[in-house]
Design an enzyme around this catalytic site. Structure first.
Site, PDB file in Angstrom:
ATOM      1  N   PHE A   1      34.225  41.707  37.671  1.00 23.75           N
ATOM      2  CA  PHE A   1      33.861  42.562  38.802  1.00 23.75           C
ATOM      3  C   PHE A   1      34.663  43.856  38.831  1.00 23.75           C
ATOM      4  O   PHE A   1      34.265  44.835  39.458  1.00 23.75           O
ATOM      5  CB  PHE A   1      34.033  41.793  40.129  1.00 23.75           C
ATOM      6  N   LYS A   2      35.798  43.879  38.133  1.00 27.15           N
ATOM      7  CA  LYS A   2      36.659  45.056  38.189  1.00 27.15           C
ATOM      8  C   LYS A   2      35.971  46.303  37.639  1.00 27.15           C
ATOM      9  O   LYS A   2      36.348  47.418  37.965  1.00 27.15           O
ATOM     10  CB  LYS A   2      37.971  44.782  37.479  1.00 27.15           C
TER      11      LYS A   2
END
Ligand SMILES: *Cc1c(COP(=O)(O)O)cnc(C)c1O
Length: 463
Positions: free
Chosen positions: A111-112
């Site tokens: 998700f980063k």
């Protein structure tokens, strides 16, 4: 729109300066002076919009005059163009009323990428306009580093150094950091844990001479722009499930508290979120703190969910700031106690405020593996160990009357050993990164020592 420090002794900054500096000079974290409100009608109007358009509308009020509307929209488009899924953050139903929000379709499969790809664009635009350059130093438990290197590789205005704990990241994570060949990116394996890497990063920021000399900037999850980028998918997910006319809850696999704090901002903006559930692995300082009011570090025990092997959860400071009625002096005092005595006690009033907003739970190693196995056996879904922690805690805590969204924070192929051990199936990397194991690695080893790291950075930066 101005930003203030959680410790109350640094100057208020614009969005641009907040983004470019990362950590405040008093050691605190920047938060918006006031959180912009999104009325129900504006939330309803997000129905059917693209992810990029939603992102523009949600983030625009926070950015002030740093970017024009046209420029900001273009940068958002560029940030998400490299994602492997048209919806950017699609959802699948894991069980009736329990959804997985897939945040792993970006270039490094976690998700980063949502925040980092955007930050890369915003930094390049702002620095080019100012005719400046910066040195980004980041500490990573694996996923932040690969996402940062991917986002900044090859940029003229930026040199990037990523400190990661030697031997404690997965092979896919390591290779994503060590195989980019651009001269401006440096993966540095330090002898220590993630918390050591994060502590050295904070030391560098506290050294004003060094900080100003190399024009240090941080893109760790303490950087406000990262939190902001993550607010968007809470909106896109909730709206697709019927918000603002239906409440939704979220369970968030949590380490540094950045992702779940973004959910808290979404709620403060007016998104009707019923519960925000913190899910931790066996390194459970947050779950313990929420239960007992005692925030106390213990040693880090390496787990099969390494991106959550964290004891000092930096962004929790932002939640504390709100829980203490935005009293920067009180927060500074707690952080001093943490530094000198390894912990602090949250006041009764602040604890009640935290519990009003967040629930919490934890998963042991066995429970994590069991959740991976169950998702596969019952639903045919392969999930990564971080996601599995969220799923386990969500199943325990959910109210069947309210849809629950668990954030799927990484692709299962990023943690193939844990997934294979639980299911017997080794998840394959997506086609677009199948050559990762053929590329040559570049690794620098360094001791867990501030001056050695400072020397290394000074030698390598391009001026
Ligand atoms: C970083 C990370 C987390 C934890 O996110 P925080 O914002 O630090 O709470 C969870 N899962 C994965 C896969 C991660 O990379």
């Amino acid at each position: 729109m101005n930003y203030v420090s959680t410790r109350g002794r640094a100057p208020a900054l614009s969005f641009e300066d907040t983004m470019l500096s990362g950590l405040a000079r008093d050691g605190g974290l920047y938060v918006p002076e006031t959180v912009p409100q999104m009325p129900a009608a504006e939330i309803r109007a997000l129905h059917g919009l693209s992810y990029e358009e939603t992102a523009f509308r949600v983030m625009r009020p926070f950015v002030g005059d740093t970017f024009s509307d046209g420029t900001f929209g273009d940068l958002i488009e560029k940030a998400y163009a490299g994602f492997g899924h048209g919806a950017r953050a699609p959802m699948v139903e894991l069980a009736p009323g329990h959804f997985l929000l897939e945040l792993f379709h970006g270039p490094t499969l976690a998700f980063k990428d949502f925040a980092m790809q955007l930050i890369g664009q915003l930094f390049e635009e702002a620095l080019t306009r100012r005719g400046e350059r910066v040195t980004i130093v980041g500490a990573t438990s694996g996923d932040t580093g690969s996402a940062a290197i991917e986002a900044f590789r090859g940029l003229d205005a930026v040199d990037v150094f990523i400190l990661y704990p030697h031997g404690r990241v997965s092979e896919v994570q390591r290779r994503q950091m060590t195989t980019p060949s651009e001269a401006n990116v440096h993966a540095v394996a330090i002898d220590g844990h993630f918390d050591d890497a994060q502590a050295r990063l904070k030391d560098m920021f506290a050294d004003d001479t060094f900080r100003d000399g190399v024009r240090l900037a941080a893109v760790n999850s303490i950087n406000w722009a990262r939190v902001l980028a993550q607010v968007v998918y809470y909106f896109s997910a909730a709206v697709s499930l019927g918000a603002p006319d239906r409440k939704v809850s979220f369970t968030v696999p949590t380490g540094n508290f950045g992702d779940i704090f973004a959910g808290s901002i979404a709620k403060s903006m007016g998104l009707p979120i019923e519960r925000l559930v913190i899910a931790t692995n066996q390194n459970d300082i947050l779950d313990r703190a929420m239960r007992s009011g005692d925030y106390r570090t213990e040693g880090v025990a390496p787990s099969i969910s390494p991106s959550m092997d964290i004891q000092v959860s930096s962004n929790f400071e932002r939640a504390l700031f709100d829980a203490y009625g935005r009293d920067g002096a009180a927060v500074a005092q707690l952080m001093d106690e943490l530094k000198s005595g390894g912990g602090f006690h949250v006041s009764q009033g602040a604890l009640e405020a935290l519990r009003e907003r967040f629930d919490s739970g934890r998963a042991s190693e066995e429970e994590t593996s069991a959740a991976i196995a169950r998702a596969h056996a019952e639903m045919g879904e392969l999930i990564c160990p971080h996601t599995a922690i969220g799923v386990k805690v969500a199943e325990e805590q959910r109210d069947p009357a309210v849809p629950m969204v668990t954030l799927a924070t990484a692709h299962p192929a990023k943690f193939p050993d844990a997934v294979e051990a639980a299911t017997g199936i080794r998840p394959a990397l997506p086609e677009r990164m199948a050559n990762l194991f053929d590329l040559e690695e570049r690794i620098t080893r360094a001791p867990n020592d501030l001056s050695a790291l400072q020397d290394l950075i000074q030698e390598r930066i391009r001026t």
